[in-house]
Design a protein around this motif. Structure first.
Motif, short mmCIF file in Angstrom:
data_model
loop_
_atom_site.label_atom_id
_atom_site.label_comp_id
_atom_site.label_asym_id
_atom_site.label_seq_id
_atom_site.Cartn_x
_atom_site.Cartn_y
_atom_site.Cartn_z
N THR A 44 0.84 -1.19 0.00
CA THR A 44 0.00 0.00 0.00
C THR A 44 0.88 1.24 0.00
O THR A 44 1.78 1.37 0.83
N VAL A 45 0.63 2.16 -0.93
CA VAL A 45 1.40 3.39 -1.02
C VAL A 45 0.58 4.52 -0.41
O VAL A 45 -0.56 4.76 -0.81
N ASP A 46 1.15 5.18 0.57
CA ASP A 46 0.49 6.31 1.20
C ASP A 46 0.57 7.50 0.25
O ASP A 46 1.67 7.96 -0.08
N PRO A 47 -0.56 8.02 -0.24
CA PRO A 47 -0.51 9.14 -1.19
C PRO A 47 0.16 10.37 -0.60
O PRO A 47 0.67 11.22 -1.34
N ASP A 48 0.15 10.50 0.73
CA ASP A 48 0.81 11.64 1.37
C ASP A 48 2.30 11.39 1.58
O ASP A 48 3.03 12.31 1.98
N ASN A 49 2.74 10.16 1.33
CA ASN A 49 4.14 9.82 1.55
C ASN A 49 4.59 8.77 0.54
O ASN A 49 4.99 7.66 0.91
N PRO A 50 4.54 9.08 -0.75
CA PRO A 50 4.86 8.09 -1.78
C PRO A 50 6.30 7.61 -1.72
O PRO A 50 6.61 6.51 -2.19
N LYS A 223 -4.05 15.67 10.61
CA LYS A 223 -4.62 15.50 9.27
C LYS A 223 -5.98 16.17 9.17
O LYS A 223 -6.35 16.73 8.14
N ASP A 224 -6.73 16.12 10.25
CA ASP A 224 -8.04 16.75 10.29
C ASP A 224 -8.00 17.86 11.33
O ASP A 224 -8.16 17.60 12.52
N ALA A 225 -7.75 19.09 10.88
CA ALA A 225 -7.60 20.21 11.81
C ALA A 225 -8.65 21.28 11.57
O ALA A 225 -8.41 22.45 11.86
N VAL A 226 -9.80 20.89 11.05
CA VAL A 226 -10.88 21.86 10.87
C VAL A 226 -11.27 22.40 12.24
O VAL A 226 -11.57 21.63 13.16
N PRO A 227 -11.24 23.71 12.44
CA PRO A 227 -11.49 24.26 13.77
C PRO A 227 -12.87 23.89 14.31
O PRO A 227 -13.88 24.03 13.63
N GLU A 228 -12.88 23.40 15.54
CA GLU A 228 -14.16 23.11 16.19
C GLU A 228 -14.92 24.42 16.41
O GLU A 228 -14.33 25.44 16.77
N LEU A 342 -2.70 22.91 13.52
CA LEU A 342 -2.74 23.20 12.10
C LEU A 342 -3.02 21.93 11.30
O LEU A 342 -2.73 20.82 11.75
N GLY A 343 -3.58 22.11 10.12
CA GLY A 343 -3.71 21.00 9.21
C GLY A 343 -2.36 20.62 8.63
O GLY A 343 -1.50 21.48 8.39
N LYS A 344 -2.14 19.34 8.41
CA LYS A 344 -0.88 18.91 7.81
C LYS A 344 -0.79 19.44 6.39
O LYS A 344 -1.62 19.15 5.54
N GLY A 345 0.23 20.26 6.15
CA GLY A 345 0.37 20.85 4.84
C GLY A 345 0.96 22.24 4.93
O GLY A 345 1.44 22.68 5.99
N THR A 346 0.93 22.96 3.82
CA THR A 346 1.56 24.27 3.74
C THR A 346 0.67 25.36 4.34
O THR A 346 -0.54 25.20 4.47
#
Length: 361
Positions: A44-50, A223-228, A342-346
């Motif tokens: 299995t290839v992690d799309p976030d970590n190919p 990965k899921d950092a949508v503010p409560e 923060l959400g994982k990403g830029t």
């Protein structure tokens, strides 16, 4: 006698008949049933970590080559004059800081934890003292093309590792001037560098390439950092000045915010792709004209604290920011003092005057 001959002939006929009869064919053995073919499952290839990296980028929370984790990031000053666009390489920055400069224009400071993966970067422009506060907060290596006299003085007195295309012979081979840009945008907007040159040449300069052991960038990522309890934030409109307004539009398919400016998508000249980020910040700061400065330069107070907004996943919340000293990084909390994740990403950090118009809808 004839009887004996007749009996013998009959006996011979019987023997002949027995010998010429076909022997019964043996029943064929049943064909063995083939065993079902066993197929090894594909890994299995992690799309976030190919690439299967084991390190975590401290600026994004995303996987990175382990050997790069403790590297000092590279911070590049980018020109944002409308006539000198597009910028190149900024879409691959881990964090973009946009701050006003004189005359209502803005400039970007783009941070790269691993610049080796980036193509051309530019056009590179001059720095100001408050951009240095961002650089030192990340323990970064600055790449710029000129600066105000106060910025040059601060670089020297604070011992900032800065590679300059204008007054620095040490790093002359780090830069080149794009001849087409000279024709279309002017000589001062033509300086470029590249990820390949940065990665190849940095080790040849007499500067520290790794963080000190006690350095820590304290942001947390999920990965899921949508503010409560966040409010809808499908579009953020940020007015820096009468010259520059930034717009961030949420794309639910990718989970990213698409950046625009000057009424058009904010694109990377390397790929023609629109800049897209996971996290958007708006920080209100004290920004004022330097008294008596004939060029209209600014002071931007980034040491202390202030308020702002954070958007991720189509939701936003009010936040507080603080920076204890020039050398400390920004620290972000929720308005009530709780931890901000923060959400994982830029990320894209917009630093605006305290009275700037910000619309979130």
């Amino acid at each position: 006698m004839k009887r004996l001959i007749l009996i013998g002939m009959v006996f011979c006929l019987i023997l002949a008949g027995c010998s010429s009869g076909a022997s019964p064919s043996p029943s064929p053995s049943p064909s063995p049933t083939p065993s079902p073919e066993v197929t090894e499952p594909s890994p299995t290839v992690d799309p976030d970590n190919p690439n299967g990296y084991t390190g975590i980028n401290p600026l994004t929370g995303m996987p990175i080559e382990d050997s790069k984790v403790a590297d000092r990031p590279v911070a590049v000053m980018l020109n944002n004059l409308k006539a000198a666009l597009p910028q190149h390489g900024q879409s691959q920055a881990d964090i973009i800081y946009e701050i006003p400069a004189e005359g209502g224009i803005t400039r970007m400071l783009a941070l790269f934890q691993d610049p080796s993966v980036v193509g051309d970067i530019g056009s590179v422009r001059s720095t100001r003292p408050y951009y240095l506060d961002v650089v030192t907060g990340h323990d970064a290596i600055l790449i710029h093309a000129g600066g105000s006299e106060q910025a040059y003085s601060d670089i020297k007195t604070e011992g900032i590792d800065a590679l300059d295309a204008v007054r620095g012979n040490k790093a002359a081979d780090l830069f080149w001037r794009d001849q087409e840009r000279i024709k279309t945008a002017g000589y001062e907007h033509s300086v470029f560098t590249s990820g390949e040159r940065i990665a190849r040449l940095l080790p040849t300069y007499d500067i520290r390439l790794r963080h000190e052991d006690d350095y820590e960038y304290r942001m947390k990522f999920s990965k899921d950092a949508v503010p409560e309890n966040g409010t809808a934030a499908d579009k953020l409109t940020i007015v820096f000045s009468s010259y520059k307004t930034g717009v961030f539009t949420y794309d639910s398919a990718s989970g990213l915010y698409l950046a625009s400016e000057y009424g058009a998508p904010y694109v990377d000249g390397n790929s023609d792709e629109q800049v897209a980020v996971k996290n958007v910040f708006v920080l209100r700061a004290d920004i004022a004209l330097i008294p008596g400065d004939t060029a209209g330069r600014l002071t931007v107070d980034l040491v202390g604290s202030g308020t702002g907004y954070f958007a991720c996943g189509g939701k936003s919340v009010e936040i507080k920011w603080s920076k204890a000293s020039d050398n400390d990084p920004f620290v972000y909390t929720l308005k009530n003092g709780g931890e901000l994740v923060l959400g994982k990403g830029t990320s894209y950090v917009n630093i605006v005057p305290g009275n700037a118009k910000v619309t979130i809808e």
